[in-house]
Design an enzyme around this catalytic site. Sequence first.
Site, mmCIF file in Angstrom:
data_model
loop_
_atom_site.group_PDB
_atom_site.id
_atom_site.type_symbol
_atom_site.label_atom_id
_atom_site.label_comp_id
_atom_site.label_asym_id
_atom_site.label_seq_id
_atom_site.Cartn_x
_atom_site.Cartn_y
_atom_site.Cartn_z
ATOM 1 N N THR A 187 33.726 61.405 24.622
ATOM 2 C CA THR A 187 32.828 60.370 25.409
ATOM 3 C C THR A 187 33.314 59.276 24.759
ATOM 4 O O THR A 187 33.854 59.224 23.675
ATOM 5 C CB THR A 187 31.169 60.903 25.151
ATOM 6 N N THR B 172 30.981 58.620 29.883
ATOM 7 C CA THR B 172 31.929 59.540 29.511
ATOM 8 C C THR B 172 32.530 60.167 31.174
ATOM 9 O O THR B 172 31.824 60.032 32.040
ATOM 10 C CB THR B 172 31.196 60.663 28.729
ATOM 11 N N SER C 59 22.352 66.056 29.514
ATOM 12 C CA SER C 59 23.330 65.178 28.699
ATOM 13 C C SER C 59 22.949 65.150 27.010
ATOM 14 O O SER C 59 21.753 64.970 26.875
ATOM 15 C CB SER C 59 23.553 63.891 29.010
ATOM 16 N N SER C 60 23.890 65.246 26.230
ATOM 17 C CA SER C 60 23.586 64.965 24.574
ATOM 18 C C SER C 60 23.897 63.370 24.447
ATOM 19 O O SER C 60 23.725 63.079 23.209
ATOM 20 C CB SER C 60 24.599 65.838 23.799
#
Length: 570
Positions: free
Chosen positions: A379, A397, A450-451
């Site tokens: 990302t 990303t 998402s992280s």
Amino acid sequence: MLFKSRIIFFFFLIFSNWLPASAQGGRIPARAENGMVSSSHYLASEAGRDILERGGSAVDASVTTAFVLAVTLPAAGNVGGGGFLVYHGANGKSTTFNFREKAPLAATKTMYLDEDGKIRDNSNHEGILAVGVPGTVAGLYKAHQKYGKLKWADLVQPAIEIAEKGFAISPEIEGFSTWLLANKEDYESTARIFLKDEKTALKAGDILVQKDLAETLKRIRDKGPDGFYKGKTARLLADFMKSEGGIITREDLRNYEAQELEPLKGLYRGYEIIGMPPPSSGGTVLIEMLNILEGFDLSEKGHNSAESIHLLTEAMRRAYADRALFLGDPDFNEDMPLEKLTSKEYAADLRNTIQLHNASVSDSANFSEAHLIYESPQTTHFSIVDAEGNAVSLTYTLEHSYGSKIVVKGAGFLLNNEMGDFNPIPGHTDTRGLIGTEPNQIEPEKRMLSSMSPTIVAKDGKPVLIIGSPGGRTIINTVLQVIVNVIDYELNIAEAIESPRIHHQWLPDVTRFEDWGFSPDTKRIYEEMGHKIELRSVQGQAMGIYIDHETGMIYGAADSRSYDGKAVGY
């Protein structure tokens, strides 16, 4: 054969691009008095800085930086992916923009499974079916419409010029080109862009020209989102999808909209934490971990001591379990307990379950064996502050490095493989890290969890720390450790970013250590507490800015783990 080639490419990235570099990074931050851009490519940072010098806002500079990264950092910079933007104004107001990709209308919960209920040929990560509906162009435009000062066309133009004239590529792009040469039959449209010719890969220092991408950017320049989600670009994308067996249609593209959302907010030792709400898990998990850690005197225990790392690990373990159990797209999950998860009371309850010198055990009851799904670190993040004191933290990303590795024929941009961030096997969670909980199962037009964790830390209504990182599931923990390094250990922004990192994510029950940064004694004491250690080369590529409001100075740092990252001020 194709899967084995992907594995070879993955290890090439680890042993080339992911060894700590020192060309742009270090423990001495860049300094400026007016504004700053810190990003993963020096050309993008410089282009963003130029916009600030012309009187542009932090959001204006974000648009330019993001589009230049789409040209110069094809592994992660993009128009074919998605992400999140956190904004904090000098007036104390903050907001966020969600431009995460969506599942196509034709998507189903079991679309990647064979008749035995197992993932078919890694199809949620490999190939055309792994592509989600892109959100980047819509998100950047929506933020610009509210907080931009300069003309949209002027902000896109720098990326067009670099795409047309070309730029000297890094060893990382050389690695991708070398891999592509061996796999060009499976990626014909990509090979046309990233090979020198049919028999020759690009070398570091070669000039990469991207004419098709420049034309796509011109349509975006001239027509805004309609230049991407409608018209020629949309037709090229939809026709390519159909020809390759994909399921994204022109209707999917027309329907896509970015969202402006209220940020999640927390308090840590008197500092305000401003982060993304779901479908990013970053803000929720970060605030939950900081709330737990607030009850411990980390500074007294020492920076990166075994005891401090133990407490960080236990906070990570508990918050990542909640991430898996509760979080997903809020448009499809109305009962997510965000208020509880980010409350001081809940954190106190979790803190009381932590033993000061003994590791907890991640609950492995009723979990079966399956393959661990790799979540890519590729990302990219950038942080920006303008002359008025407005701040932007933006992470976006393509998911894996170069996303799906598939370029849209005639349009010149890479497609994401973000569908792999959904839980692919409904109801199946295992001890090796595969999650099957309901909130993040596939549904049409749903955004995958998402992280990504773009974050702004403020004090007395003014932004102080702007931070974020790539790194898949490690992102949240990288951001956590930079914040703790600045607030608890009083490191400058460069030292806070350069410090070695750890990562624990509940399952698998193991802590990853950057292998170069911790003493043997620290690791021994930590293991004696009952923890398991796995060594990795590097974790994340944080890009940060710190504002000293007493002196008026702005300090920026680009992680030396990045090849071409640079913080540029004026």
